[in-house]
Write a protein that holds these residues in place. Structure first.
Motif, PDB file in Angstrom:
ATOM      1  N   UNK A   1      -6.709   7.367 -15.258  1.00 32.89           N
ATOM      2  CA  UNK A   1      -6.972   6.460 -16.018  1.00 32.89           C
ATOM      3  C   UNK A   1      -5.822   5.529 -16.266  1.00 32.89           C
ATOM      4  N   UNK A   2      -4.562   6.307 -16.510  1.00 32.51           N
ATOM      5  CA  UNK A   2      -3.337   5.400 -16.738  1.00 32.51           C
ATOM      6  C   UNK A   2      -2.840   4.658 -15.774  1.00 32.51           C
ATOM      7  N   UNK A   3      -2.975   5.216 -14.412  1.00 31.22           N
ATOM      8  CA  UNK A   3      -2.814   4.156 -13.304  1.00 31.22           C
ATOM      9  C   UNK A   3      -3.608   3.131 -13.155  1.00 31.22           C
ATOM     10  N   UNK A   4      -4.936   3.211 -13.205  1.00 35.40           N
ATOM     11  CA  UNK A   4      -5.755   2.101 -13.469  1.00 35.40           C
ATOM     12  C   UNK A   4      -5.574   1.016 -14.456  1.00 35.40           C
ATOM     13  N   UNK A   5      -5.122   1.675 -15.657  1.00 36.43           N
ATOM     14  CA  UNK A   5      -4.753   0.691 -16.773  1.00 36.43           C
ATOM     15  C   UNK A   5      -3.742  -0.014 -16.328  1.00 36.43           C
ATOM     16  N   UNK A   6      -2.853   0.332 -15.513  1.00 40.54           N
ATOM     17  CA  UNK A   6      -1.598  -0.648 -15.075  1.00 40.54           C
ATOM     18  C   UNK A   6      -1.857  -1.732 -13.745  1.00 40.54           C
ATOM     19  N   UNK A   7      -3.182  -1.682 -13.623  1.00 41.55           N
ATOM     20  CA  UNK A   7      -3.670  -2.775 -12.578  1.00 41.55           C
ATOM     21  C   UNK A   7      -3.136  -2.216 -11.266  1.00 41.55           C
ATOM     22  N   UNK A   8      -3.229  -0.804 -10.956  1.00 39.36           N
ATOM     23  CA  UNK A   8      -3.028  -0.400  -9.825  1.00 39.36           C
ATOM     24  C   UNK A   8      -4.067   0.016  -9.048  1.00 39.36           C
ATOM     25  N   UNK A   9      -4.573  -0.484  -7.628  1.00 41.00           N
ATOM     26  CA  UNK A   9      -5.754   0.033  -7.128  1.00 41.00           C
ATOM     27  C   UNK A   9      -5.742   1.374  -6.688  1.00 41.00           C
TER      28      UNK A   9
ATOM     29  N   UNK B   1      -3.205   5.021  -2.074  1.00 40.54           N
ATOM     30  CA  UNK B   1      -4.338   5.822  -1.354  1.00 40.54           C
ATOM     31  C   UNK B   1      -3.697   7.125  -1.829  1.00 40.54           C
ATOM     32  N   UNK B   2      -4.751   8.215  -2.299  1.00 42.50           N
ATOM     33  CA  UNK B   2      -4.470   9.606  -2.465  1.00 42.50           C
ATOM     34  C   UNK B   2      -5.596  10.322  -1.824  1.00 42.50           C
ATOM     35  N   UNK B   3      -5.161  11.174  -1.242  1.00 50.04           N
ATOM     36  CA  UNK B   3      -6.111  11.855  -0.433  1.00 50.04           C
ATOM     37  C   UNK B   3      -6.773  12.874  -1.228  1.00 50.04           C
TER      38      UNK B   3
ATOM     39  N   UNK C   1      -7.207   4.648  -4.970  1.00 50.00           N
ATOM     40  CA  UNK C   1      -8.117   4.910  -4.004  1.00 50.00           C
ATOM     41  C   UNK C   1      -7.967   6.477  -3.857  1.00 50.00           C
ATOM     42  N   UNK C   2      -9.140   7.094  -4.537  1.00 47.71           N
ATOM     43  CA  UNK C   2      -9.147   8.738  -4.281  1.00 47.71           C
ATOM     44  C   UNK C   2      -9.777   9.036  -2.978  1.00 47.71           C
ATOM     45  N   UNK C   3      -9.485  10.324  -2.502  1.00 48.43           N
ATOM     46  CA  UNK C   3     -10.059  10.796  -1.441  1.00 48.43           C
ATOM     47  C   UNK C   3     -10.265   9.749  -0.218  1.00 48.43           C
ATOM     48  N   UNK C   4      -8.942   9.265  -0.090  1.00 46.04           N
ATOM     49  CA  UNK C   4      -8.706   8.185   1.057  1.00 46.04           C
ATOM     50  C   UNK C   4      -7.423   8.361   1.775  1.00 46.04           C
ATOM     51  N   UNK C   5      -7.584   8.311   3.157  1.00 47.67           N
ATOM     52  CA  UNK C   5      -6.435   8.669   4.053  1.00 47.67           C
ATOM     53  C   UNK C   5      -5.885   7.598   4.694  1.00 47.67           C
ATOM     54  N   UNK C   6      -4.752   7.422   5.143  1.00 46.65           N
ATOM     55  CA  UNK C   6      -4.285   6.481   6.158  1.00 46.65           C
ATOM     56  C   UNK C   6      -4.564   6.869   7.394  1.00 46.65           C
ATOM     57  N   UNK C   7      -5.081   6.049   8.404  1.00 54.05           N
ATOM     58  CA  UNK C   7      -5.365   6.158   9.723  1.00 54.05           C
ATOM     59  C   UNK C   7      -4.183   5.470  10.523  1.00 54.05           C
TER      60      UNK C   7
ATOM     61  N   UNK D   1       0.876  -1.221  -0.110  1.00 57.00           N
ATOM     62  CA  UNK D   1      -0.063   0.159   0.067  1.00 57.00           C
ATOM     63  C   UNK D   1       0.826   1.283   0.129  1.00 57.00           C
ATOM     64  N   UNK D   2       0.529   2.085  -0.777  1.00 61.46           N
ATOM     65  CA  UNK D   2       1.466   3.175  -0.939  1.00 61.46           C
ATOM     66  C   UNK D   2       0.540   4.361  -0.542  1.00 61.46           C
ATOM     67  N   UNK D   3       1.176   5.503   0.342  1.00 58.94           N
ATOM     68  CA  UNK D   3       0.430   6.558   0.665  1.00 58.94           C
ATOM     69  C   UNK D   3       0.748   7.921   0.161  1.00 58.94           C
ATOM     70  N   UNK D   4       0.199   8.715  -0.538  1.00 60.06           N
ATOM     71  CA  UNK D   4       0.396   9.864  -0.943  1.00 60.06           C
ATOM     72  C   UNK D   4       0.732   9.760  -2.600  1.00 60.06           C
ATOM     73  N   UNK D   5       0.084  10.835  -3.296  1.00 62.93           N
ATOM     74  CA  UNK D   5      -0.035  10.655  -4.563  1.00 62.93           C
ATOM     75  C   UNK D   5       0.721  11.549  -5.319  1.00 62.93           C
TER      76      UNK D   5
END
Length: 433
Positions: free
Chosen positions: A190-198, A169-171, A200-206, A144-148
């Motif tokens: 779109x390009x990120x999703x095409x590379x089979x990366x999940x 995860x991109x806040x 998650x926009x508007x999402x933060x790590x807690x 899981x990667x935090x920060x876009x």
């Protein structure tokens, strides 16, 4: 003989040492705890992906430093004593200096997340980060990667190259949309999703959860979702690496405060690179610039000053480049994510969704202000001159063929771009093709 001590052997400190040596016989000492020899930080991802070996990231032979009478010390500095002109090192030894240059770079941001110091949690900045990733990757099913930002997308590409599943995860509500206008940001989504990366926009790590052995086993989001993972990449930006200076008396903001000559508030102490903070940003630039080429330019400028030719740091026109997976990105001048009051923007995107150009210009004067290019290589020297000469957007559109680095691109698209510009800004000066 004057003793110049440089803390940090990244691009800033190394450039400084090399350029001082060209002009001076001063004693030069470089101190770094990260790696014994200078390496290209931007190439770490390619080592992990198998495109090169780590030694290929080192542009100088190991005996280069001895041949050039530059002493390397592989330790960390724990404290600076300006009045005594001395440094305390991690082994409790001390080193004296006549002139001191702080070039300690950046460190990944941490925001007091529970579990942020567990095994399996890393940034992507140092040689040690690469070593950790190499150690953990063989047993990792998901990361899981935090920060876009740029580092986050590099880490995603690296992990996918080893067939590791990646959740990103991109806040923000769109990737890097504080920098990129909406069209480009959506294209990269779109390009990120095409590379089979999940993604998650508007999402933060807690929180990051631990197993019984102190290893990361999952993360929790602000949507109360738990995602199992073995690697957590913290790529939510970087901050100047200056904690060891807090009791030194050297003026600090977010970074080490410097003037245009890169001088701190204490005579004979300087700062360059990612850790240096201008009292006021130069032009429209930010006071802190964590960019490879500005670090190199600061090293070159300070070398002039320290060898008897006082020289202000002048970074010139803003430019940068990066890669979003398969899409190359360049920017010259200023193109704001949300246009300024005085700014008009022209946007063209190829039907493939892999190439785009955005040009910014002044609404009243039509002076060209900047360009973003995606999937297209442009010539730096062309735009540097255009910005210096205050040329108009009409001139740029008319001379696109001179700007391009890849002639095949414009055989297909130059006319389309010009016609769309005329259509989008009907009533403006017609472009001759």
């Amino acid at each position: 003989m004057e003793n110049i001590v440089i803390i940090g052997n990244g691009i800033s400190g190394t450039t400084l040492a090399r350029h001082i040596r060209k002009k001076s016989n001063s004693k030069i000492i470089i101190i770094s705890s990260e790696a014994e020899f200078f390496f290209s930080r931007t190439a770490l991802m390619y080592v992990f992906m198998g495109h090169m070996k780590f030694e290929h990231t080192q542009p100088y032979e190991n005996d280069f430093w001895k041949k050039n009478n530059i002493e390397l010390i592989h330790k960390s500095v724990t404290e600076v004593f300006p009045k005594e002109r001395a440094l305390l090192l991690s082994d409790n030894s001390t080193i004296r200096f006549d002139k001191l240059v702080i070039a300690t770079g950046s460190k990944p941001n941490k925001f007091d997340w529970p579990g942020q110091d567990l095994n399996g949690v890393t940034g992507l900045y140092s040689k040690q980060d690469l070593d950790h990733l190499e150690k953990w990757a063989p047993t990792t099913e998901r990361a899981v990667i935090i920060g876009g930002g740029l580092i986050g997308i590099e880490l995603a590409e690296m992990l996918r190259s080893r067939n590791i599943e990646v959740t990103f995860l991109v806040r923000e509500n769109s990737f890097w949309n504080g920098i990129l206008p909406e069209g480009e940001s959506q294209m990269i989504n779109r390009h990120i999703l095409e590379h089979h990366i999940d993604l998650r926009l508007n999402t933060n790590l807690t929180a990051i959860l631990s197993d019984e052995n102190g290893n990361a086993k999952a993360i929790v989001t602000d949507k109360n979702e738990t995602i199992a993972c073995q690697i957590v990449g913290l790529t939510a930006g970087v901050s100047p690496n200056i904690d060891f200076l807090k009791n030194s008396g050297i003026e600090l903001g977010r970074g080490v405060k410097v003037n245009r000559f890169l001088e701190t508030n204490i005579k004979d102490i300087f700062a360059i690179g990612d850790c240096a903070e201008q009292h006021e940003g130069i032009g429209l630039r930010r006071p802190i610039e964590a960019v490879w080429y500005t670090g190199r330019m600061m090293g070159e400028a300070l070398a002039q000053t320290l060898t008897g030719n006082p020289t202000q740091y002048n970074p010139g026109h803003w430019f940068n480049s990066a890669k979003f997976l398969d899409i190359e990105y360049q920017t010259y001048g200023w193109v704001w994510a949300k246009p300024k009051d005085y700014e008009a923007q022209f946007y063209w995107e190829h039907q493939s969704g892999k190439k785009a150009i955005r040009i910014s210009f002044h609404k009243e004067t039509r002076v060209f202000l900047g360009i973003n290019t995606f999937g297209i290589r442009m010539r730096h020297e062309f735009f540097d001159k255009i910005l210096t000469d205050n040329q108009t957007v009409d001139y740029v559109i008319h001379h696109l063929a001179q700007a391009n680095f890849d002639p095949e691109f414009f055989t297909a698209h130059e006319k389309e771009i010009q016609e769309q510009f005329i259509t989008q800004f009907a009533g403006f000066q017609k472009i001759r093709s």
